[in-house]
Design a protein around this motif. Structure first.
Motif, PDB file in Angstrom:
ATOM      1  N   THR A   1       0.562  -1.301  -0.190  1.00 48.51           N
ATOM      2  CA  THR A   1      -0.096   0.035   0.038  1.00 48.51           C
ATOM      3  C   THR A   1       0.827   1.289   0.062  1.00 48.51           C
ATOM      4  O   THR A   1       0.355   2.426  -0.125  1.00 48.51           O
ATOM      5  CB  THR A   1      -0.875  -0.026   1.456  1.00 48.51           C
ATOM      6  N   VAL A   2       2.247   1.282   0.051  1.00 48.16           N
ATOM      7  CA  VAL A   2       2.765   2.222   0.133  1.00 48.16           C
ATOM      8  C   VAL A   2       3.799   2.672  -1.236  1.00 48.16           C
ATOM      9  O   VAL A   2       3.695   1.901  -2.086  1.00 48.16           O
ATOM     10  CB  VAL A   2       4.076   2.206   1.122  1.00 48.16           C
ATOM     11  N   GLU A   3       4.219   3.769  -1.331  1.00 46.29           N
ATOM     12  CA  GLU A   3       5.068   4.257  -2.511  1.00 46.29           C
ATOM     13  C   GLU A   3       6.070   3.452  -2.798  1.00 46.29           C
ATOM     14  O   GLU A   3       6.622   2.695  -2.154  1.00 46.29           O
ATOM     15  CB  GLU A   3       5.319   5.785  -2.432  1.00 46.29           C
ATOM     16  N   ASP A   4       6.328   3.326  -4.228  1.00 48.89           N
ATOM     17  CA  ASP A   4       7.317   2.388  -4.652  1.00 48.89           C
ATOM     18  C   ASP A   4       8.576   2.691  -4.298  1.00 48.89           C
ATOM     19  O   ASP A   4       9.211   3.630  -3.902  1.00 48.89           O
ATOM     20  CB  ASP A   4       7.407   2.533  -6.231  1.00 48.89           C
ATOM     21  N   CYS A   5       9.585   1.707  -4.170  1.00 48.45           N
ATOM     22  CA  CYS A   5      10.825   1.891  -3.911  1.00 48.45           C
ATOM     23  C   CYS A   5      11.622   2.183  -5.062  1.00 48.45           C
ATOM     24  O   CYS A   5      11.221   2.179  -6.274  1.00 48.45           O
ATOM     25  CB  CYS A   5      11.518   0.508  -3.397  1.00 48.45           C
ATOM     26  N   LYS A   6      12.952   2.624  -4.839  1.00 52.85           N
ATOM     27  CA  LYS A   6      13.547   3.150  -5.879  1.00 52.85           C
ATOM     28  C   LYS A   6      13.956   2.031  -6.949  1.00 52.85           C
ATOM     29  O   LYS A   6      14.152   1.830  -8.073  1.00 52.85           O
ATOM     30  CB  LYS A   6      15.077   3.599  -5.886  1.00 52.85           C
ATOM     31  N   PHE A   7      14.427   0.724  -6.313  1.00 45.46           N
ATOM     32  CA  PHE A   7      14.916  -0.464  -7.225  1.00 45.46           C
ATOM     33  C   PHE A   7      13.467  -1.386  -6.973  1.00 45.46           C
ATOM     34  O   PHE A   7      13.068  -1.731  -6.093  1.00 45.46           O
ATOM     35  CB  PHE A   7      15.876  -0.926  -6.324  1.00 45.46           C
ATOM     36  N   ASN A   8      13.494  -2.021  -8.509  1.00 45.57           N
ATOM     37  CA  ASN A   8      12.418  -2.926  -8.686  1.00 45.57           C
ATOM     38  C   ASN A   8      12.524  -3.901  -7.690  1.00 45.57           C
ATOM     39  O   ASN A   8      11.588  -4.672  -7.114  1.00 45.57           O
ATOM     40  CB  ASN A   8      12.503  -3.442 -10.035  1.00 45.57           C
TER      41      ASN A   8
END
Ligand SMILES: Nc1nc2c(ncn2[C@@H]2O[C@H](COP(=O)(O)OP(=O)(O)OP(=O)(O)O)[C@@H](O)[C@H]2O)c(=O)[nH]1
Ligand SMILES: [Zn+2]
Length: 288
Positions: free
Chosen positions: A236-243
């Motif tokens: 539910t949170v925003e994406d991380c920099k790395f996939n």
């Protein structure tokens, strides 16, 4: 379903039918082919021709399609074990069973002690896991639990001595039987098999007792991504920099940020980190 000499007792539209497995289902000769809780198709000759895909399967005892898995602990005597609660929740999600927590014996606590436990467990409500505080001695919280379990199939598990039998007895309290309601209404028309392992609730629904245990392992995930999938709140949170971020040491990690800002309960992130380390050291290296 009482499986007597190969017969299955099936409930459909409020009626019961005795059926046998079609040869083709029997042939692979596995105990798990068709079991209590399965949705099945049967023909006019009384043969089960198809077992529908299951949402989950409990192995001890063997029961399919469980709605909820109750994880029961005592507030005291035996002492509450928060880490074990977390691990059991994780196992429940791994097995695709919705977890519910019961804390019994709250009569043994002072008001302050109860508040402390509630505050320690508050993070569970933030991730939508229901918690019921109960005393079978003083009949506290039982009605709410009955309401919640109505019409569902629920497996009860927990360490021994936490009062599982006491709660199951109270839940089966037959006071409500007088209203003329029976369990027949449950899943009417869905062709479900039944069994004596399932204890019928007077208000509709079934409960299943599972064997007590002392130790409990982390679920046998194969890699970090599978472990992460068992923390649904992480989605539910925003994406991380790395996939392929595993949310441990990577920069600009959405999960770490969310744990810091309180969007994800810190208890959950800390628990995740412990699971990650332990799984990495003890489980995942087996797959390499
Ligand atoms: N103080 C208190 N004691 C309770 C409560 N519920 C159960 N107990 C006691 O806890 C003990 C264990 O209860 P059981 O119902 O046998 O527990 P169980 O989880 O079925 O235990 P196993 O059969 O070992 O798995 C018994 O002595 C009960 O009387 C409660 O609400 N408060
Ligand atoms: Zn991350």
């Amino acid at each position: 379903m009482n499986k007597i000499q190969g017969f299955y007792n099936i409930e459909s539209n409020g009626k019961e039918y005795l059926c046998k497995l079609r040869g083709i289902l029997k042939r692979s000769d596995k105990r798990e082919n068709c079991t209590v809780g399965d949705y099945v198709i049967f023909d006019e000759d009384g043969f089960i021709t198809e077992v529908k895909p299951r949402k989950n399967l409990l192995r001890r005892p063997l029961v399919a399609n469980i709605d909820y898995g109750v994880i029961q602990f005592a507030a005291k005597d035996p002492v509450i074990d928060y880490e074990k609660i977390n691990i059991l929740i994780l196992n429940s999600l791994y097995n695709k069973i919705n977890p519910v927590l019961i804390i019994n014996k709250i009569d043994l606590l002072t008001k302050e002690e109860l508040e402390e436990i509630k505050s320690n467990l508050e993070y569970l409500s933030k991730i939508d896991i229901p918690v019921f505080y109960i005393s079978t001695y003083e009949n506290l919280g039982i009605e709410d639990l009955k309401d919640f379990l109505k019409g569902n199939v629920t497996a009860f598990g927990g360490p021994s001595g936490v009062g599982k039998s006491s709660i199951l007895n109270l839940l089966q309290d037959s006071k409500e039987l007088k209203t003329g309601e029976t369990s027949k209404r449950l899943r009417a028309g869905k062709h479900t098999t039944r069994d004596s392992k399932l204890l019928t609730l007077p208000s509709g629904g079934f409960v299943i007792d599972t064997p007590g245990f002392s130790s409990v392992d982390l679920p046998p995930t194969e890699n970090a991504q599978e472990l992460i999938s068992l923390f649904p709140e992480f989605k539910t949170v925003e994406d991380c920099k790395f996939n392929n971020c595993v949310h441990i040491n990577e920069p600009q990690c959405g999960i770490k940020n969310a744990a810091e800002s309180g969007k994800i309960p810190k208890e959950r992130y800390d628990f995740y980190k412990r699971c990650y380390e332990k799984s990495k050291n003890e489980i995942w290296n087996k797959y390499k």
